[in-house]
Design a protein around this motif. Structure first.
Motif, PDB file in Angstrom:
ATOM      1  N   ALA A   1      19.135 -31.121  42.907  1.00  0.00           N
ATOM      2  CA  ALA A   1      19.459 -32.339  43.650  1.00  0.00           C
ATOM      3  C   ALA A   1      18.987 -33.570  42.877  1.00  0.00           C
ATOM      4  CB  ALA A   1      18.823 -32.304  45.036  1.00  0.00           C
ATOM      5  N   ALA A   2      17.812 -33.481  42.258  1.00  0.00           N
ATOM      6  CA  ALA A   2      17.280 -34.602  41.473  1.00  0.00           C
ATOM      7  C   ALA A   2      18.161 -34.872  40.254  1.00  0.00           C
ATOM      8  CB  ALA A   2      15.848 -34.319  41.045  1.00  0.00           C
ATOM      9  N   GLN A   3      18.649 -33.809  39.614  1.00  0.00           N
ATOM     10  CA  GLN A   3      19.525 -33.970  38.456  1.00  0.00           C
ATOM     11  C   GLN A   3      20.834 -34.651  38.864  1.00  0.00           C
ATOM     12  OE1 GLN A   3      20.324 -30.373  36.308  1.00  0.00           O
ATOM     13  NE2 GLN A   3      21.950 -31.303  35.105  1.00  0.00           N
ATOM     14  N   GLU A   4      21.399 -34.232  39.989  1.00  0.00           N
ATOM     15  CA  GLU A   4      22.635 -34.848  40.481  1.00  0.00           C
ATOM     16  C   GLU A   4      22.396 -36.317  40.850  1.00  0.00           C
ATOM     17  OE1 GLU A   4      25.849 -33.490  40.872  1.00  0.00           O
ATOM     18  OE2 GLU A   4      25.089 -31.794  39.719  1.00  0.00           O
ATOM     19  N   ALA A   5      21.235 -36.613  41.433  1.00  0.00           N
ATOM     20  CA  ALA A   5      20.906 -37.994  41.805  1.00  0.00           C
ATOM     21  C   ALA A   5      20.792 -38.868  40.560  1.00  0.00           C
ATOM     22  CB  ALA A   5      19.615 -38.026  42.610  1.00  0.00           C
ATOM     23  N   ALA A   6      20.215 -38.318  39.489  1.00  0.00           N
ATOM     24  CA  ALA A   6      20.100 -39.075  38.241  1.00  0.00           C
ATOM     25  C   ALA A   6      21.488 -39.360  37.662  1.00  0.00           C
ATOM     26  CB  ALA A   6      19.249 -38.299  37.240  1.00  0.00           C
ATOM     27  N   GLU A   7      22.379 -38.365  37.704  1.00  0.00           N
ATOM     28  CA  GLU A   7      23.743 -38.578  37.218  1.00  0.00           C
ATOM     29  C   GLU A   7      24.459 -39.626  38.067  1.00  0.00           C
ATOM     30  OE1 GLU A   7      25.941 -34.935  36.992  1.00  0.00           O
ATOM     31  OE2 GLU A   7      24.599 -34.076  35.480  1.00  0.00           O
ATOM     32  N   MET A   8      24.252 -39.556  39.378  1.00  0.00           N
ATOM     33  CA  MET A   8      24.899 -40.499  40.284  1.00  0.00           C
ATOM     34  C   MET A   8      24.437 -41.931  39.988  1.00  0.00           C
ATOM     35  SD  MET A   8      25.275 -40.319  44.419  1.00  0.00           S
ATOM     36  CE  MET A   8      23.627 -40.827  44.842  1.00  0.00           C
ATOM     37  N   ALA A   9      23.160 -42.098  39.690  1.00  0.00           N
ATOM     38  CA  ALA A   9      22.631 -43.433  39.387  1.00  0.00           C
ATOM     39  C   ALA A   9      23.294 -44.008  38.136  1.00  0.00           C
ATOM     40  CB  ALA A   9      21.116 -43.369  39.213  1.00  0.00           C
ATOM     41  N   VAL A  10      23.507 -43.168  37.124  1.00  0.00           N
ATOM     42  CA  VAL A  10      24.168 -43.619  35.895  1.00  0.00           C
ATOM     43  C   VAL A  10      25.612 -44.008  36.197  1.00  0.00           C
ATOM     44  CG1 VAL A  10      24.983 -42.895  33.619  1.00  0.00           C
ATOM     45  CG2 VAL A  10      22.679 -42.292  34.360  1.00  0.00           C
ATOM     46  N   LEU A  11      26.305 -43.164  36.966  1.00  0.00           N
ATOM     47  CA  LEU A  11      27.711 -43.433  37.277  1.00  0.00           C
ATOM     48  C   LEU A  11      27.889 -44.705  38.095  1.00  0.00           C
ATOM     49  CD1 LEU A  11      28.850 -39.798  38.138  1.00  0.00           C
ATOM     50  CD2 LEU A  11      29.484 -41.122  36.106  1.00  0.00           C
ATOM     51  N   GLN A  12      26.965 -44.967  39.009  1.00  0.00           N
ATOM     52  CA  GLN A  12      27.098 -46.123  39.887  1.00  0.00           C
ATOM     53  C   GLN A  12      27.021 -47.446  39.143  1.00  0.00           C
ATOM     54  OE1 GLN A  12      24.137 -45.114  42.876  1.00  0.00           O
ATOM     55  NE2 GLN A  12      25.745 -44.538  44.320  1.00  0.00           N
ATOM     56  N   THR A  13      26.491 -47.448  37.922  1.00  0.00           N
ATOM     57  CA  THR A  13      26.450 -48.688  37.153  1.00  0.00           C
ATOM     58  C   THR A  13      27.853 -49.155  36.761  1.00  0.00           C
ATOM     59  OG1 THR A  13      26.157 -47.550  35.035  1.00  0.00           O
ATOM     60  CG2 THR A  13      24.159 -48.187  36.230  1.00  0.00           C
ATOM     61  N   TYR A  14      28.834 -48.261  36.832  1.00  0.00           N
ATOM     62  CA  TYR A  14      30.210 -48.610  36.472  1.00  0.00           C
ATOM     63  C   TYR A  14      31.057 -48.988  37.680  1.00  0.00           C
ATOM     64  CZ  TYR A  14      28.967 -47.042  31.886  1.00  0.00           C
ATOM     65  OH  TYR A  14      28.336 -46.940  30.686  1.00  0.00           O
ATOM     66  N   LEU A  15      30.458 -48.997  38.850  1.00  0.00           N
ATOM     67  CA  LEU A  15      31.170 -49.410  40.055  1.00  0.00           C
ATOM     68  C   LEU A  15      30.916 -50.883  40.326  1.00  0.00           C
ATOM     69  CD1 LEU A  15      30.434 -46.411  42.456  1.00  0.00           C
ATOM     70  CD2 LEU A  15      32.586 -46.959  41.339  1.00  0.00           C
ATOM     71  N   PRO A  16      31.885 -51.577  40.912  1.00  0.00           N
ATOM     72  CA  PRO A  16      31.647 -52.979  41.280  1.00  0.00           C
ATOM     73  C   PRO A  16      30.627 -53.053  42.413  1.00  0.00           C
ATOM     74  CG  PRO A  16      33.808 -52.258  42.041  1.00  0.00           C
ATOM     75  CD  PRO A  16      33.231 -51.133  41.232  1.00  0.00           C
ATOM     76  N   GLN A  17      30.099 -54.232  42.635  1.00  0.00           N
ATOM     77  CA  GLN A  17      29.133 -54.436  43.712  1.00  0.00           C
ATOM     78  C   GLN A  17      29.737 -53.993  45.037  1.00  0.00           C
ATOM     79  OE1 GLN A  17      25.961 -55.502  43.408  1.00  0.00           O
ATOM     80  NE2 GLN A  17      25.686 -55.169  45.573  1.00  0.00           N
TER      81      GLN A  17
END
Length: 148
Positions: free
Chosen positions: A76-92
């Protein structure tokens, strides 16, 4: 700068910084973008890239919930880390109040009334708020606007 160009630069920066987690996540995103381009034989614009990122973020959320339910905090922590990286490419993201305001404006614009117009309203809402809001929250806002 287009998101795909920014992504390529970010991959190079992660490689130079020896940030393997970020590099691997960004490569996964780049592969998903290329796969969609090959499948549909098109060149994705920024809006389509945001849709790909949004889909990957949603997959991570689902995986986190499944891993936490299964007692696998490490995954779950690994998926959360990936999600945090991906969210930087989403608009506000829009706040709940902003989503509700947008939905009410669209309902008024379409002259929609009652649950029977849900599909028609969601079609317009999806195009306008794609990548800017969580579609689960948007759906709830549409239901509330059509009920009231």
């Amino acid at each position: 700068m287009p998101i795909k160009d920014q992504l390529a630069q970010d991959i190079k920066a992660a490689m130079l910084a020896k940030d393997h987690q970020r590099r691997d996540t960004l490569r996964l995103l780049q592969a998903a973008i290329k796969q969609r381009e090959v499948d549909e034989r098109i060149e994705l614009d920024d809006a389509a890239v945001v849709a790909v990122v949004d889909k990957l973020v949603k997959q991570r959320k689902d995986s986190i919930a499944a891993f936490e339910q299964g007692g696998r905090a490490d995954l779950a922590a690994q998926e959360a880390a990936e999600m945090a990286v991906l969210q930087t490419y989403l608009p506000q993201r829009l706040s709940a109040d902003e989503v509700a305001t947008e939905v009410r404006a669209i309902v008024a614009e379409l002259g929609a009334a009652g649950p029977g117009d849900m599909g028609r309203v969601m079609g317009v809402v999806k195009t306008r708020l794609a990548g800017k809001a969580d579609m689960g929250a948007v759906s709830a806002a549409v239901k509330a606007a059509l009920a009231g």
